[in-house]
Design an enzyme around this catalytic site. Structure first.
Site, PDB file in Angstrom:
ATOM      1  CE  LYS A  34      -3.575   2.069   2.993  1.00 41.43           C
ATOM      2  NZ  LYS A  34      -4.288   1.886   4.287  1.00 41.43           N
ATOM      3  CG  ASP A  59      -5.583  -1.488   1.798  1.00 44.57           C
ATOM      4  OD1 ASP A  59      -5.335  -2.458   2.542  1.00 44.57           O
ATOM      5  OD2 ASP A  59      -6.145  -0.452   2.193  1.00 44.57           O
ATOM      6  CB  THR A 123       5.340  -9.946  16.558  1.00 41.74           C
ATOM      7  OG1 THR A 123       6.112  -9.501  17.674  1.00 41.74           O
ATOM      8  CG2 THR A 123       3.882  -9.690  16.900  1.00 41.74           C
ATOM      9  CG  ASP A 124       9.112 -11.537  20.189  1.00 39.56           C
ATOM     10  OD1 ASP A 124       8.557 -10.489  19.780  1.00 39.56           O
ATOM     11  OD2 ASP A 124      10.261 -11.537  20.695  1.00 39.56           O
ATOM     12  CD  GLU A 125       6.188  -6.397  20.212  1.00 37.47           C
ATOM     13  OE1 GLU A 125       5.241  -5.702  20.613  1.00 37.47           O
ATOM     14  OE2 GLU A 125       7.126  -5.941  19.538  1.00 37.47           O
ATOM     15  CE1 TYR A 148       2.789  -4.849  15.133  1.00 41.97           C
ATOM     16  CE2 TYR A 148       3.897  -5.579  17.135  1.00 41.97           C
ATOM     17  CZ  TYR A 148       3.760  -5.614  15.765  1.00 41.97           C
ATOM     18  OH  TYR A 148       4.584  -6.421  15.011  1.00 41.97           O
ATOM     19  CE  LYS A 152       1.877  -9.089  13.155  1.00 44.47           C
ATOM     20  NZ  LYS A 152       1.908  -8.986  11.667  1.00 44.47           N
TER      21      LYS A 152
HETATM   22  P1  NAD Z   1       7.216  -1.963   8.258  1.00 41.66           P
HETATM   23  O1  NAD Z   1       6.316  -1.036   9.000  1.00 41.66           O
HETATM   24  O2  NAD Z   1       8.620  -1.560   7.983  1.00 41.66           O
HETATM   25  O3  NAD Z   1       6.559  -2.321   6.850  1.00 41.66           O
HETATM   26  C1  NAD Z   1       5.201  -2.635   6.712  1.00 41.66           C
HETATM   27  C2  NAD Z   1       4.885  -2.625   5.225  1.00 41.66           C
HETATM   28  O4  NAD Z   1       3.507  -3.015   5.076  1.00 41.66           O
HETATM   29  C3  NAD Z   1       5.024  -1.239   4.586  1.00 41.66           C
HETATM   30  O5  NAD Z   1       5.700  -1.370   3.354  1.00 41.66           O
HETATM   31  C4  NAD Z   1       3.583  -0.782   4.390  1.00 41.66           C
HETATM   32  O6  NAD Z   1       3.437   0.089   3.284  1.00 41.66           O
HETATM   33  C5  NAD Z   1       2.885  -2.111   4.177  1.00 41.66           C
HETATM   34  N1  NAD Z   1       1.458  -2.071   4.511  1.00 41.66           N
HETATM   35  C6  NAD Z   1       0.885  -1.633   5.663  1.00 41.66           C
HETATM   36  N2  NAD Z   1      -0.447  -1.771   5.594  1.00 41.66           N
HETATM   37  C7  NAD Z   1      -0.713  -2.339   4.392  1.00 41.66           C
HETATM   38  C8  NAD Z   1      -1.920  -2.734   3.742  1.00 41.66           C
HETATM   39  N3  NAD Z   1      -3.107  -2.569   4.331  1.00 41.66           N
HETATM   40  N4  NAD Z   1      -1.835  -3.286   2.512  1.00 41.66           N
HETATM   41  C9  NAD Z   1      -0.623  -3.456   1.906  1.00 41.66           C
HETATM   42  N5  NAD Z   1       0.531  -3.083   2.459  1.00 41.66           N
HETATM   43  C10 NAD Z   1       0.480  -2.523   3.689  1.00 41.66           C
HETATM   44  O7  NAD Z   1       7.156  -3.326   9.062  1.00 41.66           O
HETATM   45  P2  NAD Z   1       8.285  -4.432   9.302  1.00 41.66           P
HETATM   46  O8  NAD Z   1       9.072  -4.039  10.474  1.00 41.66           O
HETATM   47  O9  NAD Z   1       8.956  -4.723   8.027  1.00 41.66           O
HETATM   48  O10 NAD Z   1       7.388  -5.661   9.728  1.00 41.66           O
HETATM   49  C11 NAD Z   1       6.893  -6.583   8.750  1.00 41.66           C
HETATM   50  C12 NAD Z   1       6.059  -7.635   9.454  1.00 41.66           C
HETATM   51  O11 NAD Z   1       6.849  -8.303  10.439  1.00 41.66           O
HETATM   52  C13 NAD Z   1       4.844  -7.072  10.184  1.00 41.66           C
HETATM   53  O12 NAD Z   1       3.782  -7.973  10.030  1.00 41.66           O
HETATM   54  C14 NAD Z   1       5.303  -7.016  11.640  1.00 41.66           C
HETATM   55  O13 NAD Z   1       4.205  -7.127  12.516  1.00 41.66           O
HETATM   56  C15 NAD Z   1       6.211  -8.218  11.699  1.00 41.66           C
HETATM   57  N6  NAD Z   1       7.266  -8.168  12.718  1.00 41.66           N
HETATM   58  C16 NAD Z   1       8.166  -7.125  12.709  1.00 41.66           C
HETATM   59  C17 NAD Z   1       9.198  -7.138  13.649  1.00 41.66           C
HETATM   60  C18 NAD Z   1      10.256  -6.059  13.659  1.00 41.66           C
HETATM   61  O14 NAD Z   1      11.149  -6.081  14.524  1.00 41.66           O
HETATM   62  N7  NAD Z   1      10.230  -5.087  12.734  1.00 41.66           N
HETATM   63  C19 NAD Z   1       9.293  -8.173  14.586  1.00 41.66           C
HETATM   64  C20 NAD Z   1       8.349  -9.189  14.546  1.00 41.66           C
HETATM   65  C21 NAD Z   1       7.351  -9.181  13.603  1.00 41.66           C
END
Ligand code: NAD
Length: 340
Positions: A34, A59, A123-125, A148, A152
């Protein structure tokens, strides 16, 4: 193999896409994103001319668009989400839409399209906080504590429902905190590193006693690829490198890499009010994914060195995000931002 990746313009998704395309010859990837404030085409600018890579702006809540774009793929990897805990505390509605309604929409579209494999990134959260020396295993109860992590966890339970109700095997990975290149500078490591490059202070939550298991994003990309290709469909896998340290220890490790120790280090730390409901410790047992053959290829120290080096070398990537200057991305990050 054709993979439909959602959220691939974000931090972990872009690292995953780059990892897969650099380790395979016969995989094609569609990145469906998105482009929220966190989605940045610059994260994958180096792949713009790669014939194996396509981008579709969309989206995951838009079922008709997902159905049209997903046709012909062999697997889905759903990274798309709102990901910043602090934003969920000041306004949770977007998190419920993207992380719950979006997940349900894409599970349903993929099931109806009979996409054989589906990997959902969690996520581990979702487990909540755990005291030392315990770690959560995949079958443990979910007790999330922030908007958040609740969003999840809701998606994890929907994944369960798709397995049980529809016999559609959504696989779930529950991943510890990631760090590395292309990490949006609202999150703690890139925020602290970029503040220090600019000679500023770093804002540390409370006493800094919260413990996180820091996992290098490239090791996580390898873990996700392994689960997608070798994991048992419909299973849950924890992912974490086992680098458990407190936020204070993390802060001193970063300060030291900028030559700041003792009083000089203390002067750079500004203690800010703790996050409401701040989970003290996340810890996951990773026996299951390690049995598949995964282990981190990078030590915490070398990964932190490489990350700092990347931010030093890529000011042109992060400065517009932090300052809202040349880019059309919102400049939402101040040196005072607190973070996940
Ligand atoms: P980020 O916020 O960097 O990226 C999220 C991406 O999703 C963005 O490119 C955004 O444009 C896109 N997005 C958001 N809503 C959308 C929608 N409705 N349709 C299409 N695209 C959409 O997040 P991240 O840190 O890369 O995390 C990626 C995944 O990993 C997430 O699901 C997050 O919950 C999970 N996660 C992240 C971490 C971490 O440390 N960053 C740890 C555990 C899990």
């Amino acid at each position: 193999m054709r993979i439909f990746v959602t959220g691939g313009a974000g931090f972990i998704g872009s690292n995953f896409i780059r990892y897969v395309l650099s380790h395979t010859d016969d995989v094609r990837i569609t990145n469906f994103d998105k482009l929220t404030y966190a989605g940045n085409p610059a994260n994958l600018a180096d792949l713009a001319d790669d014939a194996r890579y396509d981008f579709v702006k969309g989206d995951i809540c838009d079922g008709d668009h997902v159905a049209e774009a997903i046709a012909g793929h062999d697997a889905v990897v759903n990274f798309a989400a709102e990901s910043h805990v602090d934003r969920s505390i000041t306004g949770g509605a977007e998190f419920m839409v993207a992380n719950v309604v979006g997940a349900q929409t894409i599970f349903d579209v993929a099931r109806k399209a009979e996409i054989p494999k589906f990997l959902h990134i969690s996520t581990d959260e979702v487990y909540g906080s755990v005291d030392e020396p315990d770690s959560f295993v995949e079958g443990d109860a979910l007790e999330p504590n922030s908007p958040y992590s609740v969003s999840k966890a809701a998606a994890d339970l929907l994944a369960r429902a798709y397995r049980v109700t529809y016999d559609y095997p959504v696989t779930v990975t529950r991943t510890a905190n990631n760090f590395g290149p292309y990490h949006f500078p609202e999150k703690v490591i890139p925020l602290f590193v970029t503040n220090l490059i600019d000679g500023q202070q770093v804002p540390l939550y409370g006493e800094g006693k919260n413990v996180r298991d820091w996992t290098y994003v490239i090791d996580n990309a390898a873990a996700q690829w392994l689960v997608l290709t070798e994991g048992t469909p419909g299973e849950v896998y924890n992912v974490g490198a086992g680098n458990e340290i407190t936020n204070a220890e993390l802060t001193y490790a970063i300060l030291e890499r900028f030559g700041l120790t003792g009083d000089e280090a203390e002067e750079r730390i500004r203690r800010v009010q703790d996050r409401p409901g701040h989970d003290l410790r996340y810890s996951v047992d990773t026996t299951k994914i390690r049995a598949l053959g995964w282990e981190p290829a990078h030590s915490f120290d070398e990964a932190l060195d490489a990350t700092i080096e990347w931010y030093r070398a890529n000011e042109g990537w992060w400065r517009p995000l932090k300052e809202g200057g040349a880019s059309d991305r919102r400049g939402l990050v101040s040196a005072d931002s607190t973070r996940a």
